[in-house]
Motif scaffolding. Structure first.
Motif, PDB file in Angstrom:
ATOM      1  N   MET A 265     -18.199   6.748  19.516  1.00 31.85           N
ATOM      2  CA  MET A 265     -19.220   5.793  18.931  1.00 31.85           C
ATOM      3  C   MET A 265     -20.567   5.837  19.854  1.00 31.85           C
ATOM      4  O   MET A 265     -20.215   6.026  21.182  1.00 31.85           O
ATOM      5  CB  MET A 265     -18.680   4.322  19.136  1.00 31.85           C
ATOM      6  CG  MET A 265     -17.679   4.089  17.905  1.00 31.85           C
ATOM      7  SD  MET A 265     -17.224   2.677  17.754  1.00 31.85           S
ATOM      8  CE  MET A 265     -16.587   1.799  19.342  1.00 31.85           C
ATOM      9  N   ASN A 266     -21.490   5.722  19.447  1.00 28.29           N
ATOM     10  CA  ASN A 266     -22.677   6.060  20.043  1.00 28.29           C
ATOM     11  C   ASN A 266     -23.185   4.573  20.746  1.00 28.29           C
ATOM     12  O   ASN A 266     -22.779   3.431  20.377  1.00 28.29           O
ATOM     13  CB  ASN A 266     -23.871   6.636  19.680  1.00 28.29           C
ATOM     14  CG  ASN A 266     -24.458   5.844  18.339  1.00 28.29           C
ATOM     15  OD1 ASN A 266     -23.875   4.666  18.107  1.00 28.29           O
ATOM     16  ND2 ASN A 266     -25.136   6.302  17.437  1.00 28.29           N
ATOM     17  N   TRP A 267     -24.516   4.487  21.420  1.00 25.20           N
ATOM     18  CA  TRP A 267     -24.598   3.346  22.209  1.00 25.20           C
ATOM     19  C   TRP A 267     -24.947   2.202  21.219  1.00 25.20           C
ATOM     20  O   TRP A 267     -24.951   0.916  21.607  1.00 25.20           O
ATOM     21  CB  TRP A 267     -25.740   3.574  23.142  1.00 25.20           C
ATOM     22  CG  TRP A 267     -27.240   3.976  22.422  1.00 25.20           C
ATOM     23  CD1 TRP A 267     -27.453   5.347  22.119  1.00 25.20           C
ATOM     24  CD2 TRP A 267     -28.124   3.120  22.271  1.00 25.20           C
ATOM     25  NE1 TRP A 267     -28.690   5.164  21.549  1.00 25.20           N
ATOM     26  CE2 TRP A 267     -29.170   4.077  21.826  1.00 25.20           C
ATOM     27  CE3 TRP A 267     -28.200   1.657  22.336  1.00 25.20           C
ATOM     28  CZ2 TRP A 267     -30.048   3.515  21.223  1.00 25.20           C
ATOM     29  CZ3 TRP A 267     -29.648   1.258  21.787  1.00 25.20           C
ATOM     30  CH2 TRP A 267     -30.721   2.265  21.165  1.00 25.20           C
ATOM     31  N   LEU A 268     -25.593   2.717  20.054  1.00 27.03           N
ATOM     32  CA  LEU A 268     -26.221   1.722  19.089  1.00 27.03           C
ATOM     33  C   LEU A 268     -25.156   0.833  18.503  1.00 27.03           C
ATOM     34  O   LEU A 268     -25.001  -0.544  18.268  1.00 27.03           O
ATOM     35  CB  LEU A 268     -26.836   2.281  18.063  1.00 27.03           C
ATOM     36  CG  LEU A 268     -27.946   1.623  17.258  1.00 27.03           C
ATOM     37  CD1 LEU A 268     -28.858   0.855  18.052  1.00 27.03           C
ATOM     38  CD2 LEU A 268     -28.649   2.512  16.196  1.00 27.03           C
ATOM     39  N   VAL A 269     -23.758   1.443  18.164  1.00 27.24           N
ATOM     40  CA  VAL A 269     -22.582   0.705  17.884  1.00 27.24           C
ATOM     41  C   VAL A 269     -22.378  -0.240  18.812  1.00 27.24           C
ATOM     42  O   VAL A 269     -21.927  -1.503  18.449  1.00 27.24           O
ATOM     43  CB  VAL A 269     -21.601   1.734  17.291  1.00 27.24           C
ATOM     44  CG1 VAL A 269     -20.363   1.006  16.837  1.00 27.24           C
ATOM     45  CG2 VAL A 269     -22.165   2.619  16.377  1.00 27.24           C
ATOM     46  N   TRP A 270     -22.116   0.094  20.284  1.00 27.26           N
ATOM     47  CA  TRP A 270     -21.654  -0.674  21.036  1.00 27.26           C
ATOM     48  C   TRP A 270     -22.665  -1.834  21.238  1.00 27.26           C
ATOM     49  O   TRP A 270     -22.267  -3.064  21.385  1.00 27.26           O
ATOM     50  CB  TRP A 270     -21.737   0.034  22.570  1.00 27.26           C
ATOM     51  CG  TRP A 270     -20.225   0.859  22.653  1.00 27.26           C
ATOM     52  CD1 TRP A 270     -20.374   2.057  22.467  1.00 27.26           C
ATOM     53  CD2 TRP A 270     -19.091   0.325  22.488  1.00 27.26           C
ATOM     54  NE1 TRP A 270     -19.122   2.479  22.508  1.00 27.26           N
ATOM     55  CE2 TRP A 270     -18.214   1.366  22.743  1.00 27.26           C
ATOM     56  CE3 TRP A 270     -18.405  -0.832  22.560  1.00 27.26           C
ATOM     57  CZ2 TRP A 270     -16.841   1.620  22.604  1.00 27.26           C
ATOM     58  CZ3 TRP A 270     -16.946  -0.852  22.769  1.00 27.26           C
ATOM     59  CH2 TRP A 270     -16.181   0.385  22.642  1.00 27.26           C
ATOM     60  N   LEU A 271     -24.007  -1.909  21.168  1.00 28.72           N
ATOM     61  CA  LEU A 271     -25.147  -2.747  21.162  1.00 28.72           C
ATOM     62  C   LEU A 271     -24.789  -3.649  20.132  1.00 28.72           C
ATOM     63  O   LEU A 271     -24.844  -4.985  20.188  1.00 28.72           O
ATOM     64  CB  LEU A 271     -26.357  -2.056  21.228  1.00 28.72           C
ATOM     65  CG  LEU A 271     -27.501  -3.007  21.337  1.00 28.72           C
ATOM     66  CD1 LEU A 271     -27.588  -3.958  22.473  1.00 28.72           C
ATOM     67  CD2 LEU A 271     -28.972  -2.431  21.050  1.00 28.72           C
ATOM     68  N   GLY A 272     -24.577  -3.273  18.846  1.00 27.95           N
ATOM     69  CA  GLY A 272     -24.425  -4.147  17.784  1.00 27.95           C
ATOM     70  C   GLY A 272     -23.047  -4.976  17.794  1.00 27.95           C
ATOM     71  O   GLY A 272     -23.036  -6.066  17.544  1.00 27.95           O
ATOM     72  N   LEU A 273     -22.060  -4.376  18.323  1.00 25.96           N
ATOM     73  CA  LEU A 273     -20.819  -5.144  18.405  1.00 25.96           C
ATOM     74  C   LEU A 273     -21.080  -6.408  19.565  1.00 25.96           C
ATOM     75  O   LEU A 273     -20.585  -7.444  19.606  1.00 25.96           O
ATOM     76  CB  LEU A 273     -19.675  -4.348  18.948  1.00 25.96           C
ATOM     77  CG  LEU A 273     -19.104  -3.376  17.970  1.00 25.96           C
ATOM     78  CD1 LEU A 273     -17.875  -2.421  18.528  1.00 25.96           C
ATOM     79  CD2 LEU A 273     -18.441  -4.210  16.932  1.00 25.96           C
ATOM     80  N   ALA A 274     -21.842  -5.919  20.810  1.00 29.97           N
ATOM     81  CA  ALA A 274     -22.120  -6.872  21.707  1.00 29.97           C
ATOM     82  C   ALA A 274     -22.822  -8.284  21.107  1.00 29.97           C
ATOM     83  O   ALA A 274     -22.880  -9.224  21.127  1.00 29.97           O
ATOM     84  CB  ALA A 274     -22.839  -6.271  22.869  1.00 29.97           C
ATOM     85  N   VAL A 275     -24.041  -7.759  20.219  1.00 29.58           N
ATOM     86  CA  VAL A 275     -24.777  -8.742  19.653  1.00 29.58           C
ATOM     87  C   VAL A 275     -23.978  -9.523  18.650  1.00 29.58           C
ATOM     88  O   VAL A 275     -24.165 -10.814  18.509  1.00 29.58           O
ATOM     89  CB  VAL A 275     -26.079  -7.917  18.826  1.00 29.58           C
ATOM     90  CG1 VAL A 275     -26.740  -9.234  17.867  1.00 29.58           C
ATOM     91  CG2 VAL A 275     -27.036  -7.416  19.771  1.00 29.58           C
ATOM     92  N   LEU A 276     -23.091  -9.031  17.903  1.00 33.22           N
ATOM     93  CA  LEU A 276     -22.322  -9.683  17.107  1.00 33.22           C
ATOM     94  C   LEU A 276     -21.466 -10.748  17.693  1.00 33.22           C
ATOM     95  O   LEU A 276     -21.339 -11.840  17.366  1.00 33.22           O
ATOM     96  CB  LEU A 276     -21.519  -8.774  16.055  1.00 33.22           C
ATOM     97  CG  LEU A 276     -20.476  -9.244  15.171  1.00 33.22           C
ATOM     98  CD1 LEU A 276     -21.367 -10.025  14.022  1.00 33.22           C
ATOM     99  CD2 LEU A 276     -19.730  -8.388  14.383  1.00 33.22           C
TER     100      LEU A 276
END
Length: 61
Positions: free
Chosen positions: A1-12
């Motif tokens: 998983m790239n950083w954008l997926v991790w960022l999306g999970l954190a925002v969610l």
């Protein structure tokens, strides 16, 4: 998983915690305040805007 997926999970996760008023022990109670109510309204508006943008992008408009 790239950083954008991790960022999306954190925002969610943050959005879910904000909407439901989840807080750590020992902090002030804000679940039924006007500020949290306005935050919920703002989150709903953002979701509607992003859903509209995704719909437009998907339909090619």
């Amino acid at each position: 998983m790239n950083w954008l997926v991790w960022l999306g999970l954190a925002v969610l996760l943050t959005a879910v915690a904000a909407v439901f008023g989840i807080k750590p022990k020992g902090t002030r109670h804000v679940a039924h305040t006007r500020m949290l109510g306005m935050g919920r309204v703002f989150l709903v508006i953002l979701v509607v805007i992003f859903a509209y943008m995704a719909f437009r992008a998907r339909s090619g408009g």
